[in-house]
Design a protein around this motif. Structure first.
Motif, PDB file in Angstrom:
ATOM      1  N   VAL A 285     -28.206 103.925  72.306  1.00  0.00           N
ATOM      2  CA  VAL A 285     -28.819 104.968  73.120  1.00  0.00           C
ATOM      3  C   VAL A 285     -27.818 106.101  73.269  1.00  0.00           C
ATOM      4  CG1 VAL A 285     -29.862 105.555  75.342  1.00  0.00           C
ATOM      5  CG2 VAL A 285     -30.209 103.275  74.362  1.00  0.00           C
TER       6      VAL A 285
ATOM      7  N   HIS B  70     -27.043 109.592  75.154  1.00  0.00           N
ATOM      8  CA  HIS B  70     -27.381 110.419  76.307  1.00  0.00           C
ATOM      9  C   HIS B  70     -26.845 111.830  76.086  1.00  0.00           C
ATOM     10  CE1 HIS B  70     -28.785 107.077  78.881  1.00  0.00           C
ATOM     11  NE2 HIS B  70     -27.865 106.367  78.244  1.00  0.00           N
TER      12      HIS B  70
ATOM     13  N   THR C 116     -33.535 107.501  71.911  1.00  0.00           N
ATOM     14  CA  THR C 116     -33.559 106.123  71.429  1.00  0.00           C
ATOM     15  C   THR C 116     -34.562 106.014  70.277  1.00  0.00           C
ATOM     16  OG1 THR C 116     -35.234 105.536  73.070  1.00  0.00           O
ATOM     17  CG2 THR C 116     -32.935 105.194  73.689  1.00  0.00           C
TER      18      THR C 116
ATOM     19  N   GLY D 130     -37.207 107.773  76.785  1.00  0.00           N
ATOM     20  CA  GLY D 130     -37.783 106.448  76.900  1.00  0.00           C
ATOM     21  C   GLY D 130     -39.299 106.431  76.999  1.00  0.00           C
TER      22      GLY D 130
END
Length: 458
Positions: free
Chosen positions: A132, A134, A150, A161
């Motif tokens: 993942v 960020h 992701t 998400g």
């Protein structure tokens, strides 16, 4: 020596006459910063405004973010996650959209849009695999100012998400790129602000209740009437629900906020008037309903309370035949229109079947106590009697289940009683006095005949 003096004088003269030339030459060092923020035609911002993401570009302009994005593009590349038009137009909650477009919520709209932009270039090739990633967004007011990138179970690219990337690398420019996503990303601060405003509006929108009614006979509280189900027919007849007109004074209609207000009558009346204008040939009728009278508002209230109406609409050619005397009397336009309003829902098919089956049909009108006579003639429906008649000319101009508009080629008037009572000033007719001849009894007549035969008088 003379040439040096002459050159010095020319130099002094140049500085005195053209001082602006010196200032102009000194400006580039000051304006170099402002020139650097100019956006060329190949910028990702220009591509966004000209792309098929029309709803997003419109929100960016309403949020006054163009200058902020220009500064961001001038400093670094950006990546825009653009929701498609369907996500912003159809899938978004209408109440949430109204909240964003209110002027007082401009900051929430700006934070929502900046949450979809990250100040770095992330293409499809740079998308993370199982991990993942960020990325910090341009929404600096958000506490959790990081957008996770992701991949889903089937390997599709995901943003936040929740949103799936449906058009990766849709727009590519030297200073950034645009990925198309399937839904809107809402930061937590915007969602909390919306929930706070919605709860406050729901508290302030509580309608006051009326005082309880006491029965004077039993001195007890009257039980409130049970609410009628949605779509139920109104309890009052249409004549009692009408507003008092020039010759009518019935009971007032239930209030606009009554329990039976299940229909948007004002919008339906507005729709059928606009249909008349677009259909053509019925501008005079629309002008009377909206401008000369308040019948459009009255019809909207009736339909909102559950009543149905059929409008017999005279065309412009028929309305042009009305004289000034017919329209100058107080309340004359209202009375003419009341006679053309039938408190039933009738279509061209239903009226034609009725006159074919029953011959003459009498319809109630809103002009009491007159009725509208309809009969079959020349394969159509004819309204009225004698010379004051009109044919169904444009059937089913507007039909929505509550209001039906049928075009006719004449203006109808009710048939008045032409038989006038004898005037009191006329000389009274003298009755002839008839004197009946006295008749004798049958026995007396027989006796006289016998006496006459014997030569005696009776």
């Amino acid at each position: 020596m003379d040439s040096q003096v002459y050159g010095a004088l020319n130099l002094i003269f140049f500085f005195l006459v053209f001082p602006a030339a010196i200032n102009v030459n000194a400006l580039p060092s000051q304006n170099s910063k402002s020139n650097s923020t100019q956006i060329n035609s190949n910028s990702v911002l220009v591509a966004l405004l000209d792309s098929h993401y029309t709803e997003l570009s419109e929100l960016v302009e309403k949020a006054l973010l163009l200058q902020t994005l220009e500064q961001a593009v001038s400093n670094h590349n950006i990546t825009i996650f653009a929701p498609n038009n369907e996500a912003l137009e159809r899938q978004m909650d209408p109440e949430f959209k109204r909240f964003l477009l209110e002027p007082r919520n401009l900051k929430s709209l700006q934070n929502l849009l900046l949450y979809h932009i990250i100040p770095s270039r992330v293409g499809s090739n740079e998308w993370p695999g199982k991990d993942v990633a960020h990325h910090k967004t341009l929404c600096v007011d958000e506490s959790d100012n990081h957008l996770p990138l992701t991949r889903g179970n089937s390997g599709e690219k995901m943003v936040g998400g929740l949103a799936r990337v449906v058009r990766p690398d849709d727009v590519i420019r030297p200073d950034g790129l645009i990925h198309g996503i399937e839904r809107l990303l809402v930061p937590r601060s915007v969602q909390e602000n919306f929930n706070r405003r919605r709860s406050l509006s729901s508290i302030s929108a509580v309608l006051p209740e009326g005082a309880p009614v006491v029965d004077p006979r039993t001195h007890r509280l009257k039980k409130p009437a049970s609410p009628s189900p949605a779509g139920a027919p109104p309890a009052l007849p249409v004549y009692d629900a009408m507003a008092p007109g020039p010759s009518l004074a019935p009971a007032p209609a239930p209030g606009p906020g009554g329990a039976r207000r299940h229909f948007d009558g004002e919008s339906q009346v507005k729709d059928f008037i606009q249909t008349l204008l677009h259909y053509g040939g019925y501008n005079e009728l629309a002008d009377i309903l909206v401008n000369l009278t308040s019948l459009a508002t009255e019809m909207g209230k009736l339909v909102s309370e559950g009543y149905v109406l059929t409008v017999l609409a005279p065309n412009d050619e028929a309305m042009a035949k009305l004289t000034t005397d017919q329209l100058s009397d107080p309340g004359a336009p209202e009375q003419i229109m009341y006679y053309h309003l039938i408190p039933e829902y009738q279509t061209e098919e239903s009226m034609y079947n009725s006159v074919r089956r029953f011959g003459k049909v009498r319809y109630d009108t809103l002009r009491l106590p007159h009725k509208m006579v309809a009969e079959e003639a020349d394969g159509s429906v004819k309204f009225g009697q004698g010379e004051e008649s009109a044919y169904l000319f444009d059937p089913d101009i507007y039909t929505d289940g509550r209001i039906s508009v049928q075009g006719i080629d004449g203006v109808l008037f009710p048939v008045e009683d032409t038989a006038e009572a004898p005037s009191s000033k006329a000389a009274p007719t003298t009755a002839r006095k008839l004197v009946s001849k006295q008749r004798r009894g049958k026995l007396m007549e027989m006796g006289c005949k016998i006496a006459g035969a014997l030569g005696h008088s009776c």
